[in-house]
Design an enzyme around this catalytic site. Structure first.
Site, PDB file in Angstrom:
ATOM      1  CB  SER A  91       6.786 -60.376  36.406  1.00  0.00           C
ATOM      2  OG  SER A  91       6.850 -61.329  37.439  1.00  0.00           O
ATOM      3  CD  GLU A 134      -0.155 -71.813  34.610  1.00  0.00           C
ATOM      4  OE1 GLU A 134       0.186 -72.622  33.768  1.00  0.00           O
ATOM      5  OE2 GLU A 134      -1.311 -71.393  34.698  1.00  0.00           O
TER       6      GLU A 134
END
Lengths: 261, 386
Positions: free
Chosen positions: B131, B363
């Site tokens: 992240s 993603e």
């Protein structure tokens, strides 16, 4: 190599039912498709073109709506489409179809190889391919399951039988009908579909052919379909549910009565 | 629902659907079980021109946009998410070139992507940079006409299978994220190798590997855009690719819904098909409603992006967030509708549920999507005059 593939538009027989009262095919609302065996012929032609160069022309005889089958063939890789269509051709049997197709193919210039599916799933005769070779006076091999090699002036192919196969040399120009073992047809491509949409369909009518009217259409056909019917369903059998010993005795007695044993 | 697709869009959907039904459904269970890469199906996609869909016509493509790509991804995802991610990841790897590549780079790489001859992959994530993508440590040091790459990328879809990789690496460590740059690395470049194939919970047909760079020398011309533009390239790429993930969610949710409704129509309990029970009907109704809502959002945003809209990060993140959550919920409830049978491997929904989970993670996790949306809201409202 100049290749002609003969295809037929047929009702999707997996979805066709027979009207029990009139004994005719109920075609209403049934999708028309390219005869499945012809898809293998198209695929083999496209593969031969990809390997050896040339042009694939796909030919069908039928009403104007058969043009959609030709466009589908272009989406699958064929280069040109020829529709042999005229009211005078309607109702042709297999002999007349071969006669008319032969005349149409003669107008297409050089042809090295003609490919057909082994038979159509509606009529199931398997006659038009061989009959077309006869009309054109060229050699043919039916039930081809593999093209082994392509040389100058001939090809070596495998002809399938129920048990095993024969290796046959087919002089070119020649004709072959193919079985589904020969390849796995590709799905259409997006670019092919776009090409198909724009493709020009070259139509050949009665006036373009060197044929005799006496041999055209239903009237020119030496054979007639007199009747179409569903085979009668087998009568329901008897069902016994008793002691196995008793049933065995009953069965033997029954078979003796009927003089089967 | 009719989304008023163009004729071309309908054909893309039609062909992708045919591939899904005829080529993927019959083998998906085996691919999952054996963790087998779907090379043959990729060949079929290539032959049908599916890889040409979002590539410009001048490079042999069909000139489609995010909408067209999403339609293809949705249909493939109905059958198998592991297959559809293999297809979609090629475009994730291609978007940096498409969006920021030089004419020479486009001419060199895009035609082989369009024919499907070469697959693509995108390398951003690292062991300590998930992240927090700004934490990447892979470096690229300029040396004459070359860059020398060192570092390891983790969990890269199509790793080892793709030929063309776009990789984000630091060209200036002192500048942090602003010191990152994007590069094209070809497979078989000396110093570029792959880690072992990862064993995953779902999308097991897809290949996930490490990309390992050890003094990997690449030509300086493989730099995409300019030095320092790496994160810009990555973020704009993700803006384009996230609706594709949403489309995966829509596809797998629809696939699960189809199985659940058909099962409920046939399964009898208490003397009637279970679809007659309101408890089941309501579940199916919610599943159908959310799937349709996710589809509507995905299409609307895909079309918006294709209209050359400037600010798309927020709406792109919304599609991914919503599509992934819907997929997880719908596949989970599909298993519930099938009950014990749904939990068994002979029915496809347990695989769908395992597969769907990745959509909330890759993603950018769904939490990161909310960050993107939140940041956009702050910026938007600060600009508004009160």
């Amino acid at each position: 190599m100049q290749i002609v593939v003969c295809i037929k538009q047929v009702p999707d027989t997996t979805k066709v039912k027979i009207n029990p009262e009139t004994n005719t095919l109920m075609r209403e609302g049934v999708e028309s498709i390219i005869n499945p065996f012809d898809l293998y012929a198209i695929e083999e032609a496209v593969r031969l073109k990809e390997a050896h160069g040339g042009v694939v022309k796909v030919v069908t005889m039928g009403p104007p709506q058969a043009g959609s089958a030709l466009r589908e063939a272009i989406a699958l890789g064929a280069d040109e489409a020829v529709l042999v269509s005229d009211r005078a051709f309607a109702g042709a049997d297999t002999w007349v179809t071969a006669y008319t197709l032969a005349a149409a193919i003669r107008t297409l210039g050089q042809v090295d190889l003609i490919l057909c599916g082994k038979q159509a799933i509606d009529g199931d005769t398997a006659q038009v391919g061989p009959s077309l070779a006869d009309q054109l006076n060229i050699p043919f091999v039916a039930f081809v399951r593999k093209v082994r090699e392509v040389a100058d002036g001939s090809m070596v192919v495998e002809r399938m039988f129920e048990e095993g196969y024969e290796v046959v040399r087919l002089p070119i120009p020649g004709l072959m009908t193919v079985v589904k073992e020969i390849n796995e047809p590709r799905l259409p491509s997006l670019k092919g579909k776009m090409r198909a949409k724009k493709a020009e369909i070259f139509t050949i009518d009665r006036s373009a052919l060197d044929v005799e009217d006496a041999f055209l259409g239903l009237d020119g056909s030496p054979t007639r379909v007199v009747k179409i019917f569903s085979p009668e369903l087998k009568k329901a059998g008897e069902k016994w549910e008793e002691d196995p010993g008793e049933m065995a005795a009953k069965l033997v007695a029954n078979l003796r009565d009927q003089k089967i044993i | 629902m009719d989304y008023f697709l163009t004729e071309e869009q309908q054909e893309i959907r039609e062909i992708a659907r045919q591939i899904a039904e005829e080529k993927i459904v019959p083998v998906r269970e085996e691919l999952d079980e054996k963790e087998e890469f779907p090379a043959e199906i990729m060949n079929v996609c290539a032959q049908s021109d599916l890889f040409a869909v979002p590539i410009p016509e001048e490079y042999g493509g069909l000139g489609g946009g995010v909408m067209e790509m999403s339609l293809a991804v949705e249909e493939l995802s109905k059958a198998c998410l592991g297959v559809s991610v293999t297809y979609a990841a090629t475009f994730l790897g291609s978007y940096p070139i498409l969006l920021f590549g030089s004419d020479d780079q486009k001419a060199k790489y895009l035609p082989d992507i369009a024919t499907g001859e070469k697959l693509g992959a995108f390398g951003l994530t690292e062991a300590n940079a998930g992240s927090d993508a700004g934490g990447i440590r892979t470096t690229a040091v300029k040396d004459g006409d070359s860059y020398i790459l060192n570092g390891t990328k983790q969990w890269i879809t199509n790793g080892g299978e793709a030929e063309i990789y776009t990789v984000i690496a630091l060209t200036d460590r002192s500048r942090g994220p602003r010191g990152a740059s994007a590069f094209i690395v070809e497979k078989d470049t000396p110093g570029f190798s792959f880690g072992k194939k990862e064993k995953k919970m779902g999308i097991r047909a897809s290949a996930t590997r490490e990309l390992v760079f050890e003094d990997c020398r690449i030509p300086a011309e493989n730099l995409i855009s300019k030095e320092g533009m790496g994160f810009m390239v990555a973020m704009k790429t993700l803006d384009m690719s996230r609706p594709g993930i949403a489309a995966q969610g829509v596809g797998i949710a629809q696939g699960a819904l189809d199985v659940a409704v058909n099962y409920a129509r046939e399964r009898r309990q208490f003397g009637q098909p279970i679809i007659g029970f309101q408890a089941v009907q309501h579940m199916l109704a919610d599943m159908a409603t959310k799937t349709e809502a996710a589809r509507a959002l995905t299409y609307a945003v895909a079309r918006y992006i294709d209209s050359d809209a400037k600010e798309v990060s927020k709406v792109s993140a919304m599609t991914k967030l919503f599509g992934a959550d819907v997929a997880m919920e719908v596949t989970t409830n599909a298993v519930q509708v099938l009950g014990g049978y749904g939990y068994m491997r002979e029915y496809p929904v347990e695989k769908m549920m395992r597969d769907a989970k990745i959509l909330q993670i890759y993603e950018g996790t769904n939490q990161i999507q909310r960050n993107v949306i939140g940041a956009a809201l702050i910026k938007e409202y600060a600009q508004k005059k009160s």
